[in-house]
Design a protein around this motif. Sequence first.
Motif, PDB file in Angstrom:
ATOM      1  N   GLY A  65       0.800  -1.212   0.000  1.00 43.41           N
ATOM      2  CA  GLY A  65       0.000   0.000   0.000  1.00 43.41           C
ATOM      3  C   GLY A  65       0.835   1.265   0.000  1.00 43.41           C
ATOM      4  N   GLN A  66       2.064   1.204   0.544  1.00 49.31           N
ATOM      5  CA  GLN A  66       2.947   2.366   0.540  1.00 49.31           C
ATOM      6  C   GLN A  66       3.329   2.753  -0.891  1.00 49.31           C
ATOM      7  OE1 GLN A  66       3.887   4.049   3.293  1.00 49.31           O
ATOM      8  NE2 GLN A  66       2.756   2.708   4.672  1.00 49.31           N
ATOM      9  N   ALA A 103       2.098   6.248  -2.789  1.00 50.54           N
ATOM     10  CA  ALA A 103       3.062   7.162  -3.411  1.00 50.54           C
ATOM     11  C   ALA A 103       2.749   7.363  -4.889  1.00 50.54           C
ATOM     12  CB  ALA A 103       4.483   6.614  -3.239  1.00 50.54           C
ATOM     13  N   LYS A 104       2.365   6.283  -5.574  1.00 48.93           N
ATOM     14  CA  LYS A 104       2.018   6.391  -6.990  1.00 48.93           C
ATOM     15  C   LYS A 104       0.762   7.229  -7.183  1.00 48.93           C
ATOM     16  CE  LYS A 104       1.346   3.525 -11.102  1.00 48.93           C
ATOM     17  NZ  LYS A 104       1.263   2.109 -11.603  1.00 48.93           N
ATOM     18  N   ALA A 105      -0.214   7.060  -6.268  1.00 48.25           N
ATOM     19  CA  ALA A 105      -1.449   7.831  -6.369  1.00 48.25           C
ATOM     20  C   ALA A 105      -1.212   9.317  -6.130  1.00 48.25           C
ATOM     21  CB  ALA A 105      -2.478   7.300  -5.371  1.00 48.25           C
ATOM     22  N   ILE A 154      11.984   8.699  -6.310  1.00 53.33           N
ATOM     23  CA  ILE A 154      11.809   9.544  -5.123  1.00 53.33           C
ATOM     24  C   ILE A 154      11.034   8.795  -4.049  1.00 53.33           C
ATOM     25  CG2 ILE A 154      10.768  11.674  -4.270  1.00 53.33           C
ATOM     26  CD1 ILE A 154      11.322  12.947  -6.937  1.00 53.33           C
ATOM     27  N   ALA A 155       9.994   8.062  -4.456  1.00 54.17           N
ATOM     28  CA  ALA A 155       9.220   7.298  -3.478  1.00 54.17           C
ATOM     29  C   ALA A 155      10.080   6.226  -2.814  1.00 54.17           C
ATOM     30  CB  ALA A 155       8.016   6.658  -4.165  1.00 54.17           C
ATOM     31  N   MET A 156      10.950   5.589  -3.594  1.00 55.34           N
ATOM     32  CA  MET A 156      11.826   4.563  -3.025  1.00 55.34           C
ATOM     33  C   MET A 156      12.809   5.180  -2.035  1.00 55.34           C
ATOM     34  SD  MET A 156      12.801   1.379  -2.910  1.00 55.34           S
ATOM     35  CE  MET A 156      12.050   0.599  -4.350  1.00 55.34           C
ATOM     36  N   ARG A 157      13.382   6.328  -2.403  1.00 55.30           N
ATOM     37  CA  ARG A 157      14.407   6.929  -1.550  1.00 55.30           C
ATOM     38  C   ARG A 157      13.832   7.595  -0.315  1.00 55.30           C
ATOM     39  NH1 ARG A 157      16.150   9.983  -5.067  1.00 55.30           N
ATOM     40  NH2 ARG A 157      15.262  11.984  -4.408  1.00 55.30           N
ATOM     41  N   GLN A 158      12.685   8.260  -0.445  1.00 51.84           N
ATOM     42  CA  GLN A 158      12.150   9.056   0.644  1.00 51.84           C
ATOM     43  C   GLN A 158      11.098   8.321   1.476  1.00 51.84           C
ATOM     44  OE1 GLN A 158      13.393  11.794   1.486  1.00 51.84           O
ATOM     45  NE2 GLN A 158      14.098  13.001  -0.245  1.00 51.84           N
TER      46      GLN A 158
END
Length: 384
Positions: free
Chosen positions: A281-282, A286-288, A295-299
């Motif tokens: 769900g994370q 982030a995609k939504a 950026i979503a992976m790093r942050q």
Amino acid sequence: MWTQRFNRARLLGALQQGLVLLLVVLVFYGLAHNASLNLKALNIASGFGFLTDRAGYDISFQLIDYAPSDSYGRAYLVGLLNTLLVSVISIVLATLIGVLLGVGRVSENWLVNRLCGMSIEFLRNVPLVVHLIWWYGLMLALPSVRQAFSLADVFFLSNAGLQVPWPQQGAAVGWGLVLMGVGALSAIVAFKCRDARARWRGFTPRRWPWVLACALLLPMLVYAVSGTALHWDVPTRQGFGFHGGATLVPELLALWLALSFYSASYIAETVRAATQAVHRGQYEAAKALGFVRGIAMRQLIAPQALYAMVPQITNTYMNIVKNSSLGVVVGFMELVSSTGGTTLNQTGQAIECIVLVMATYCVICLVISLTMNVYNYRISKRGH
């Protein structure tokens, strides 16, 4: 009532731990006393007085000045520094390779995912000794000194090792490293103070470029103001060898690469498992919200996965230090080769040499464990 029971349970627990500790101390005392009596009966001297005697053997690679006329204690220090050197550079390279393979293992690109998976399976399922022998054979198969690979006539790679430039002013370099640390620490403290005063406004920008810039600019500024100039001793071909610079012997390079690639496979699997443990769900949230995957992976994903990574990566780091003792296979004189090998054979002080080696490895691993536990506590506290 429950407070009294709690205090009673704590008292009983403390007594049990004290009894176990006392039993362990008595066992070790009994073993040491028995060994001392047996050595005395055989007219074998005991103690660490032999460390002041002349060593009489050479060490091909050393970070400090050493000659066969120096003491066994000096030889122990040279072996310890060699162990620390190969351990530190292996930890750095293994972490870089492991993180790249681990991130590639969870990539949505089919080709990258499969290639990283095959690399991990191959590296981790081949024994470390085989890795070491293969890399050492590759080092010896490199061209000779006259046909050495050259990079800008500054770096030379041959079957004699890797020739690199080396600064002539050791004190200036030492102060430069200290200033780099002060600059990086100052940047980190500045970010901490700013974050403490500011309200959260979303994901923070990358900080490592600013930390790196401060770490580099401070020593450069001090050197410019003080007029200090660094002079490098650049290696040059001379006859059948090289003159100047520093030489990283083939044994060191083979041990470094073998430890790095072998340990990187375990770090990669740790990164993969911890990343996939984050709830799906994370990613979808982030995609939504429109975040780019990187950026979503790093942050977002990496900070959550870091909690599960640190304990396993700590274990891998300690294994790197302990596996560095395999340098004896290719003749690299580290702690086990020098003190646990040559010194032991020449002096006959087997118990003292083995105890010294065991205690040294124990202290190094405890320091790594303590450092990583402090880091793990800080990131977990930050997460809460």
